[in-house]
Scaffold this active site. Sequence first.
Site: not given
Ligand SMILES: *Cc1c(COP(=O)(O)O)cnc(C)c1O
Length: 395
Positions: A185, A60, A210, A113
């Site tokens: 983000d 961790r 993603k 998001y």
């Molecule tokens: C999917 C997504 C998240 C969250 O990510 P997870 O891996 O599902 O926790 C945050 N911001 C954006 C723009 C996303 O597409």
Amino acid sequence: MKENKQFRFETEVIHKGYSSSDYQGSLTPPIFQTSTFTFANAEQGEKRFAGEENGYIYSRLGNPTVRMLEERMASLEKGEAALAFGSGMAAVSAILFALTKTGDHIVCSQGVYGCTFGLLQMMEEKYHISHDFSAMASKEDLIEAIRPETTCIYVETPINPTMKLVDLEMVVEVAKEKGITVVVDNTFCSPYLQNPLAIGCDVVIHSATKYICGHGDVIAGMAVGKKDFMEEVAMTTQKDIGGVMSPFDAWLLLRGLKTLSVRMDRHCDNAQKLVSFLANHPMVDEVYYPGDEKNRDYEICKKQMKQPGGLISFSIKGTKETAQQFMNELQLVKIAVSLGDAETLIQHPATMTHAVVPQESREKMGISDTLLRLSVGLEAWQDIQDDLKYALDKL
Ligand SMILES: *Cc1c(COP(=O)(O)O)cnc(C)c1O
């Protein structure tokens, strides 16, 4: 290979952070599937805990496979240090909690998001860390939302799912003047298309689920920023809240990253071809794609993004039911949330990713009941187009 030599992006995605000569010539990195690390003696354990000796303690707090990924991502995002998390939301929450305390205020882009929206609400309700949304359409517009208690500006660009852009250079200018931390983000772009840290932003977050992964088989997150801040996060909100990444997932992401630049080129090429098809179909109302010359954010896109990305949002003429009927007619394109995979995916934000956002806020964000978000995959664009055409023609 010379130590510290800086290679081009397309080379770093494959090599950065790993040297086969350190691991008996193994071409691919080993997976350190271990929870803990043994100390040679009690004194060594004491020194490691005291920070007097470098070395691993417990996964961790750090793991060699995860560390390789962190090093690679820091380099790709042009940052000093990176941390890996068990999900994108674990990264978002660790960063936001590290940057705020009770009484502080966050300015957030108008549209975010769905779970980030939920987290901001929870922070307000439980910890009195408040937030306001801003379109950030101009310097004045952004300044208006800032208060003396504002400690963080949180930006998504392109904004999910409306594909609006925020001018990061403008945001940095305002934030620097006021000493506010800017968090971006960068999930929709991946480090291949946009590098907010190079523009002067302070922290970049990715849902590595993603494009970083690219194969739809991992849930993961990353954050990149200055060394001191990332060390603070590692020792506080990452360690004590505990949303860390597993070594195997880090290994899958190291593998996925190797093809990031070739995948992104193909995602973007395919998307650009489909945009003109969609814009000309009589059943399509509006198409939202920053690379479209008629898009209001086209100039910002040219300025801060290498290419306009692999996501297209568009609205269908009709009602929510028309949008759902269209999705049900698709054969090749899969109905699923998430994005950035080899498979083309489509989702309906109003009832899926943004269902948690109240209708009124959704409307402010520009999320109508007929809006769809398409994550263009790596298939032959003609096949994706044929499928979209088939379903649209059926309406
Ligand atoms: C999917 C997504 C998240 C969250 O990510 P997870 O891996 O599902 O926790 C945050 N911001 C954006 C723009 C996303 O597409």
